[in-house]
Design a protein around this motif. Structure first.
Motif, PDB file in Angstrom:
ATOM      1  N   VAL A 189      26.885  55.100  57.154  1.00  0.00           N
ATOM      2  CA  VAL A 189      25.484  54.051  57.229  1.00  0.00           C
ATOM      3  C   VAL A 189      24.753  54.672  57.395  1.00  0.00           C
ATOM      4  O   VAL A 189      24.617  55.138  59.169  1.00  0.00           O
ATOM      5  N   ASP A 190      23.157  53.815  56.743  1.00  0.00           N
ATOM      6  CA  ASP A 190      22.073  53.686  57.297  1.00  0.00           C
ATOM      7  C   ASP A 190      22.347  52.727  58.839  1.00  0.00           C
ATOM      8  O   ASP A 190      22.624  51.932  58.530  1.00  0.00           O
ATOM      9  N   ASP A 191      20.678  52.516  59.374  1.00  0.00           N
ATOM     10  CA  ASP A 191      20.315  51.427  60.069  1.00  0.00           C
ATOM     11  C   ASP A 191      20.516  50.325  59.676  1.00  0.00           C
ATOM     12  O   ASP A 191      20.866  49.088  60.918  1.00  0.00           O
ATOM     13  N   LYS A 227      23.561  50.520  55.402  1.00  0.00           N
ATOM     14  CA  LYS A 227      24.238  50.822  53.928  1.00  0.00           C
ATOM     15  C   LYS A 227      24.959  52.024  54.343  1.00  0.00           C
ATOM     16  O   LYS A 227      24.014  52.804  54.863  1.00  0.00           O
ATOM     17  N   ILE A 236      24.958  55.357  52.812  1.00  0.00           N
ATOM     18  CA  ILE A 236      24.759  56.602  52.947  1.00  0.00           C
ATOM     19  C   ILE A 236      25.480  57.756  51.846  1.00  0.00           C
ATOM     20  O   ILE A 236      24.933  58.935  51.849  1.00  0.00           O
ATOM     21  N   ASP A 237      26.365  58.248  52.119  1.00  0.00           N
ATOM     22  CA  ASP A 237      27.677  58.906  51.604  1.00  0.00           C
ATOM     23  C   ASP A 237      28.986  58.452  51.527  1.00  0.00           C
ATOM     24  O   ASP A 237      29.354  58.446  52.516  1.00  0.00           O
TER      25      ASP A 237
END
Length: 148
Positions: free
Chosen positions: A54-56, A59, A61-62
Motif C-alpha cells: 500500500v502507499d502512504d 491505497k 498499489i500491488d
C-alpha cells in the motif's frame, strides 16, 4: 451450543484478535445450515498472509498476492468448517469480495478449483469488486454458506 435467542445451535471462532474487538462469530449453525462470516488471508496468530503493498495513504498499489490471499482464505474456511465436522464439499454458496476485481477474476477459477478439488465446484459463486476491506493490505474476503 445455544444462544439466548435459541436460534443458533453452534458457533465457531478461530481465536483471532478481531473476533473480540469487532464482536462476532466466524460461523453459526442454524438447523443444518452453516453461515460463515467473511474469511480472509491470515495465519493462526491473526497475521495477514501475503499483505498487499500500500502507499502512504493506505491505497493498494500491488495486487500480485491475490492468489496467495485467496488460497489462504479457502484454507481458513476449511478450518472453520472443520469445527462443525464439515468441509468445502458442504459449501452451497460463496461470495468473493475483492479490492481488485480484475486480479481476482484472473486467479479465481484456478484457486477455486484447487480449493474444492474439482473442475466444477458444486456451489454458487458471486464475485464483487469493492474499494476497501477490513484491513488496508487485504485483497480478498470470502463468505460462505454450507449445508450439513
Amino acid at each position: 451450543m445455544s444462544t439466548q435467542s435459541g436460534v443458533v445451535e453452534q458457533f465457531a471462532q478461530l481465536g483471532v484478535p478481531w473476533e473480540e474487538a469487532y464482536g462476532y462469530a466466524q460461523a453459526v449453525k442454524v438447523g443444518n445450515t452453516i453461515y460463515i462470516s467473511g474469511q480472509l488471508s491470515h495465519d493462526e496468530r491473526g497475521q495477514l498472509v501475503g499483505p498487499a503493498v500500500v502507499d502512504d495513504a493506505g491505497k493498494i498499489i500491488d495486487s500480485s498476492n491475490m492468489a496467495l490471499q485467496m488460497r489462504t482464505t479457502y484454507e481458513n474456511a476449511e478450518r472453520v468448517l472443520a469445527q462443525f465436522g464439515a468441509n468445502l464439499d458442504n459449501v452451497v454458496a460463496e461470495v468473493i469480495y475483492a479490492t481488485d476485481f480484475q486480479a481476482a477474476f484472473v486467479v479465481a477459477g484456478q484457486v477455486r478449483k484447487a480449493a474444492y478439488g474439482k473442475d466444477r465446484p458444486l456451489c454458487t459463486s458471486t464475485i464483487v469488486g469493492t474499494t476497501r476491506l477490513a484491513f488496508p493490505q487485504q485483497l480478498v474476503e470470502i463468505s460462505f454458506t454450507a449445508v450439513v
